[in-house]
Design a protein around this motif. Structure first.
Motif, short mmCIF file in Angstrom:
data_model
loop_
_atom_site.label_atom_id
_atom_site.label_comp_id
_atom_site.label_asym_id
_atom_site.label_seq_id
_atom_site.Cartn_x
_atom_site.Cartn_y
_atom_site.Cartn_z
N ASP A 15 0.86 -1.17 0.00
CA ASP A 15 0.00 0.00 0.00
C ASP A 15 0.90 1.23 0.00
O ASP A 15 2.14 1.13 -0.01
N CYS A 125 -9.70 2.40 4.07
CA CYS A 125 -10.17 3.64 3.43
C CYS A 125 -11.49 4.13 4.01
O CYS A 125 -11.93 5.24 3.68
N VAL A 221 -10.43 8.30 -6.03
CA VAL A 221 -9.51 7.64 -5.10
C VAL A 221 -8.20 8.43 -5.07
O VAL A 221 -7.51 8.55 -6.08
N CYS A 224 -3.34 5.38 -3.08
CA CYS A 224 -3.68 3.96 -3.04
C CYS A 224 -2.42 3.17 -3.36
O CYS A 224 -1.37 3.76 -3.66
N ASN A 229 -2.49 2.80 -8.53
CA ASN A 229 -2.36 4.18 -8.99
C ASN A 229 -1.81 4.26 -10.42
O ASN A 229 -2.17 5.13 -11.21
N PRO A 267 -10.55 0.44 -4.33
CA PRO A 267 -9.47 -0.27 -3.64
C PRO A 267 -9.56 -0.07 -2.13
O PRO A 267 -9.66 1.06 -1.65
N GLU A 269 -7.41 -0.38 0.21
CA GLU A 269 -6.27 0.24 0.88
C GLU A 269 -6.01 1.67 0.42
O GLU A 269 -4.91 2.21 0.57
N ALA A 270 -7.05 2.32 -0.12
CA ALA A 270 -6.93 3.72 -0.52
C ALA A 270 -6.74 4.60 0.71
O ALA A 270 -7.05 4.22 1.83
N GLU A 271 -6.22 5.79 0.48
CA GLU A 271 -6.02 6.77 1.56
C GLU A 271 -7.27 7.62 1.78
O GLU A 271 -7.76 7.74 2.90
N VAL A 273 -11.13 8.74 -0.27
CA VAL A 273 -12.04 8.52 -1.39
C VAL A 273 -13.13 9.59 -1.32
O VAL A 273 -13.79 9.76 -0.30
N ARG A 312 -11.88 8.02 4.54
CA ARG A 312 -10.43 8.11 4.60
C ARG A 312 -9.86 7.25 5.71
O ARG A 312 -10.59 6.78 6.60
N ARG A 313 -8.56 7.03 5.64
CA ARG A 313 -7.81 6.41 6.72
C ARG A 313 -7.65 7.43 7.86
O ARG A 313 -7.69 8.64 7.64
#
Length: 547
Positions: A15, A125, A221, A224, A229, A267, A269-271, A273, A312-313
């Motif tokens: 990630d 995410c 997104v 990621c 990406n 995805p 494991e995105a940061e 969205v 978001r994370r």
């Protein structure tokens, strides 16, 4: 060159956080902890890597952990710039392959053998969900994200530049993931340009929703896994789900989850969205924005998006990309992905004989306008011209000047290419104009023509030529040893740096030249006298003279 990171190249993928750690371990990351203004300083700082004479191998990624803006706001989200492809080594680490040379074959295999994503029930995410009233008002929604201004002084607002924009075909259900610029307008609204002249997948989906009288769901997104990406800038054929290609690159399914407020797969494991709907019953002004063709794109009527949720994370990282004037991060991404695909298209799909390499010129021209096709010695004229025409059939926007060169010409050295054009090309016989081409990606205004043209140039040798007039390699190498022994300034050899035969050279002449290097040139005087003629005029070549 930096030592390659010890990347696990088995079936796995990193990630964004893991990728940044890999870059750090490889000595390819600058961590900036001082306050940096995202509106005025951040992109100009990183831009100096590309305009400050720093060699490509020495460029690094930047991670800004103390981001502020011109209004005095301090953000709790970091910003990463250059983490995708500031140089080929960074791209290689993101691709999870052993060498840069493995990048092209990896793309070819992945495009041919996609692996569908693996659906999961929960995801990083969606650790934080912002929706409803929390999207409204100053400092909320999109305003809470530290999105940089890419070209301070020209851009109308902060823009998303490295996002993967997910849309879905309403007829087939197949998703598309493209990279389009996103113009922030308010806490819950943004504009977006979907590349009408490049037949973007998102645009084709938008047309279908418009015909149905429906808004188009969208998920933007931001940040990621690099393997995901990299799909955005890659030009895959319509109908190919990029998440499947990313899975094939990884050698295992990419983890995915259904978006929170729209019916799309994203995805896991995105940061960050940004979810919402693209309006289809109107367009509104968007831009100006410094574009990847190297000019400022002026205001256009483009799509408007109403945000329904931001997920978001907890420890999110916003990614931004250096684009605009090339070389840039975006041009490195495209160059490393496009060139192997073009070579495969010509060599394998069109079965061109003799084609060795395809190079898209990068500096200032942004890859699309100037294409070099490198051929093996002795390649036939028919194959060269098949390749010149065939190079324009893969992407409509690539190939305004397509130049065929021999394998002794370095396509990375424009001086060498101009040398080939000057002495190996007759413009009357070796050039063709192809009309009715699309203008492609470039500055547009009321003066921009609706159609363009292309020039095809055969700058390969048509007959044997005399040697290049530089000392033979062995003498240049010996002189280099002496140079360094004398402590003279560091050399950076430029191709060509030694002389070599181009076919019009005999064993006799070679023996005479080597005899001269031994100081024995005077031994041939009698032979010159024996070769006297009376009927020749000055400058008559000896090799083809007949009395």
């Amino acid at each position: 060159m930096n030592k390659p990171a010890e990347v696990n190249t088995s079936a796995s993928y990193a990630d964004l956080h893991e990728h940044i750690e890999r870059l750090d371990k490889a000595g390819l990351l600058h961590r900036i902890t001082e306050p940096v203004n995202k509106d005025t300083e951040l992109h100009p700082l990183v831009r100096w890597q590309f305009r400050g004479g720093i060699p490509e191998k020495d460029r690094k990624a930047f991670l800004f952990t103390n981001v502020v803006d011109s209004a005095g706001r301090k953000y709790d989200i970091s910003v990463a710039v250059g983490v995708l492809a500031t140089n080929p080594e960074i791209y290689r680490i993101g691709m999870n392959v052993p060498t840069v040379e493995d990048i092209g074959p990896a793309w070819e295999r992945a495009i041919a053998n996609p692996i569908p994503p693996e659906m999961v029930a929960s995801a990083p995410c969606q650790e934080i969900i912002i929706e409803g009233a929390a999207l409204e008002g100053p400092g909320n929604g999109l305003e809470s994200l530290p999105v940089p201004i890419s070209t301070p002084g020209f851009d109308a607002a902060p823009f998303f530049t490295a996002a993967c924009v997910v849309t879905r075909d309403p007829e087939t259900g197949v998703q598309n993931m493209g990279t389009y610029r996103g113009h922030l307008k308010s806490p819950d609204r943004l504009g977006m340009m979907m590349l009408a002249n490049l037949r973007a997948g998102g645009l084709e989906h938008w047309k279908k929703y418009k015909a149905r009288g429906e808004r188009m769901p969208v998920a933007i997104v931001v940040g990621c896994p690099p393997l995901v990406n990299f799909q955005g800038p890659q030009k895959l054929r319509l109908g190919v789900d990029e998440l499947g290609v990313a899975g094939a690159l990884a050698g295992r399914p990419i983890k995915a989850i259904r978006a929170h407020s729209v019916d799309l797969i994203i995805p896991a494991e995105a940061e960050v969205v940004i979810e919402g709907y693209v309006e289809t019953d109107f367009l509104e002004p968007e831009g100006p924005f410094g574009e990847s063709h190297g000019y400022v794109a002026l205001e256009d009527y483009n799509m408007a998006i109403k945000v329904t949720a931001i997920t978001r994370r907890k420890q999110a990282i916003i990614t931004s990309i250096i684009s605009q004037v090339t070389p840039s991060e975006s041009s490195v991404i495209k160059k490393l992905a496009y060139e192997p695909l073009y070579l495969a298209h010509l060599r394998d799909t069109l079965a061109i004989k003799g084609i060795k390499k395809v190079v898209l010129h990068e500096a200032l021209t942004n890859l699309r306008k100037v294409v070099f096709l490198q051929f093996a010695a002795g390649s036939t004229k028919t194959e060269i011209w098949r390749a010149l025409h065939g190079s324009m059939t893969l992407q409509a926007a690539i190939g305004k000047f397509v130049i065929a060169i021999d394998e002794d010409i370095d396509p990375g050295n424009v001086d060498a290419v101009l040398w080939a054009m000057s002495y190996r090309c007759d413009p009357a016989q070796d050039t063709q104009i192809v009309r009715y081409r699309e203008p492609g990606h470039g500055p547009r205004s009321e003066f921009t023509p609706d159609i363009d043209s292309a020039m095809l140039i055969d700058a390969t040798m048509k007959f044997p030529m005399p040697p290049l007039a530089l000392p033979k390699r062995e003498f240049m190498e010996n002189a280099k040893v002496l140079w360094e022994k004398l402590g003279l300034p560091k050399l950076t050899p430029e191709s060509p740096w030694f002389g070599y035969s181009l076919g019009d050279w005999t064993e006799k002449w070679d023996a005479n030249a080597m005899q001269a290097t031994r100081g024995e040139w005077m031994q041939r005087d009698a032979g010159y006298a024996e070769g006297r003629v009376k009927g020749a005029t000055p400058n008559t070549p000896v090799s083809n003279y007949k009395e």
